[in-house]
Design an enzyme around this catalytic site. Structure first.
Site, PDB file in Angstrom:
ATOM      1  N   LYS A  46      77.878  45.766 -17.255  1.00 43.78           N
ATOM      2  CA  LYS A  46      77.366  47.172 -17.199  1.00 43.78           C
ATOM      3  C   LYS A  46      76.602  47.360 -16.099  1.00 43.78           C
ATOM      4  O   LYS A  46      76.631  48.560 -15.587  1.00 43.78           O
ATOM      5  CB  LYS A  46      76.571  47.447 -18.550  1.00 43.78           C
ATOM      6  CG  LYS A  46      77.697  47.396 -19.569  1.00 43.78           C
ATOM      7  CD  LYS A  46      76.962  47.864 -20.892  1.00 43.78           C
ATOM      8  CE  LYS A  46      77.863  47.845 -22.223  1.00 43.78           C
ATOM      9  NZ  LYS A  46      77.083  48.366 -23.411  1.00 43.78           N
ATOM     10  N   ASP A  82      76.278  54.732 -24.408  1.00 47.23           N
ATOM     11  CA  ASP A  82      75.506  53.967 -25.318  1.00 47.23           C
ATOM     12  C   ASP A  82      74.302  54.542 -26.172  1.00 47.23           C
ATOM     13  O   ASP A  82      74.029  54.274 -27.051  1.00 47.23           O
ATOM     14  CB  ASP A  82      74.986  52.657 -24.794  1.00 47.23           C
ATOM     15  CG  ASP A  82      76.098  51.649 -24.516  1.00 47.23           C
ATOM     16  OD1 ASP A  82      77.193  51.672 -24.979  1.00 47.23           O
ATOM     17  OD2 ASP A  82      75.916  50.619 -23.558  1.00 47.23           O
TER      18      ASP A  82
END
Length: 177
Positions: A46, A82
């Site tokens: 990420k 997220d």
């Protein structure tokens, strides 16, 4: 799940999991950019992918991590969904603080942002003590009430029912090999 949604929407697309080791990620991202692929990113890529994209949404830029990307004018743009995902999950279990965060990767950044938004402290533990201290410092710079370890502020693992990890790991996307 993704292919079922794609079919239900009648889209001419397919979702395929791509596994890539760290050294291959920049090449995979450039190949995706060349053909206009959109997708998602899982651990531990990420942060790396965020550094490779031409533009990031404000939250992705603030966190320095992405979990989704798409093509815009021939270049890849990244976002981090997220944070709302963490907040939604925590609301379902009525989580109160302080929280205990095990790990310092890209998803951990979203937990810190969620803790900041909920105004709860977050104790950070890491296998690497220096990385844990550095991450806690980064979290404090972000405006979170972050500290290293579990005892200083009464942080303890949740004693209630845990939803657990889904069988099969983190899910499709760019994953470690």
């Amino acid at each position: 799940m993704h292919n079922a949604a794609i079919a239900a929407l009648g889209l001419d697309a397919v979702y395929v999991a791509i596994q890539a080791d760290h050294a291959a990620v920049p090449h995979v991202v450039r190949a995706f950019e060349a053909v206009g692929v959109a997708g998602n990113v899982t651990v531990p890529h990420k942060v790396t992918v965020a550094q490779l994209l031409i533009r990031l949404t404000p939250v992705a830029k603030e966190l320095g991590a992405v979990n989704t990307f798409w093509s815009e004018a021939g270049r890849l743009v990244g976002d981090n969904t997220d944070v709302p995902g963490v907040l939604d999950a925590l609301e379902r279990v009525d989580a109160v603080g302080p929280w205990l965060l095990a790990g310092t990767g890209g998803a951990a950044r979203a937990v810190v942002a969620a803790a900041r938004e909920r105004r709860v402290g977050v104790g950070i533990v890491s296998r690497d003590a220096k990385r844990g201290r550095d991450f806690a410092e980064w979290a404090r710079e972000l405006g979170a009430d972050a500290f290293v370890g579990t005892q200083a502020r009464g942080c303890a693992p949740h004693s209630g029912r845990s939803p657990g990890r889904r069988p099969g790991g983190a899910g499709p996307g760019i994953r470690p090999r």
